[in-house]
Scaffold this motif. Structure first.
Motif, short mmCIF file in Angstrom:
data_model
loop_
_atom_site.label_atom_id
_atom_site.label_comp_id
_atom_site.label_asym_id
_atom_site.label_seq_id
_atom_site.Cartn_x
_atom_site.Cartn_y
_atom_site.Cartn_z
N ASP A 1 -2.82 -4.52 6.73
CA ASP A 1 -3.13 -4.57 5.30
C ASP A 1 -2.47 -5.80 4.66
N TYR A 2 -1.25 -6.10 5.05
CA TYR A 2 -0.56 -7.29 4.56
C TYR A 2 -1.35 -8.55 4.94
N GLY B 1 0.81 -1.20 0.00
CA GLY B 1 0.00 0.00 0.00
C GLY B 1 0.85 1.26 0.00
N ARG C 1 -3.69 -7.55 1.02
CA ARG C 1 -3.53 -6.45 0.07
C ARG C 1 -2.19 -6.59 -0.64
N ARG C 2 -2.26 -6.72 -1.95
CA ARG C 2 -1.05 -6.85 -2.77
C ARG C 2 -1.32 -6.21 -4.12
#
Length: 167
Positions: free
Chosen positions: A139-140, A71, A144-145
């Motif tokens: 987020d990881y 992100g 999220r990627r």
């Protein structure tokens, strides 16, 4: 503040996970010892991916291979010495690393590296360098990627228009 001279600080960070634990650095800051992902400022002439790999090596002695962008984060921090404070634009990458390079000195402000689980990290927010430390991990963990080609680098040589400051 002159709006023509204001600029955000561009930083990069690395998320490296092994067996449910994340590589972190403990570093000296103006607020005391704090935890952070290996992170630092983009330097002239390098790409964001190169900066993430370089900062990780300098701060942790681990060679980092970025595999995806987790992100882009903007954070503003008020500062007593500056009416405008400081704004940081952070690009966080995840990827893999090998074992640390034996005998490699860490950046002077880094006290040590350590591996912590998300739960251990979540239990000590007062030790985080910024709220972005946990936000990036969350987020990881949420999956999220973005592919690395999501981040483009375009370099332009000096021209009359760029020398005069117009684009």
């Amino acid at each position: 503040m002159n709006p023509e001279t204001w600029a955000a600080h561009v930083t990069v960070a690395a998320i490296i996970e092994r067996d449910g634990r994340f590589l972190l650095v403990e570093e000296h800051t103006d607020d005391g010892l704090r935890l952070n992902q290996p992170a630092g400022h983009l330097e002239a002439g390098e790409t964001l991916v190169e900066a993430a790999a370089r900062e990780t090596l300098e701060e942790s002695a681990h060679r980092f291979t970025p595999e995806a962008l987790v992100g882009v984060y903007m954070a503003h921090f008020a500062r007593a010495e500056s009416a405008s404070g400081a704004t940081y634009l952070r690009f966080t990458f995840c990827g893999s690393s090998g074992e640390p390079e034996a005998g490699r000195a860490l950046d002077p402000d880094i006290v040590r590296t350590l591996w912590m689980s998300a739960e251990e990290l979540r239990a000590c927010p007062e030790r985080h360098r910024t709220p972005l430390v946990m936000r990036c991990i969350d987020d990881y963990l949420a999956g999220r990627r973005f592919p690395l080609d999501f981040v483009h680098t375009h370099s332009v040589g000096p021209t009359r228009s760029s020398k005069s400051g117009t684009q």
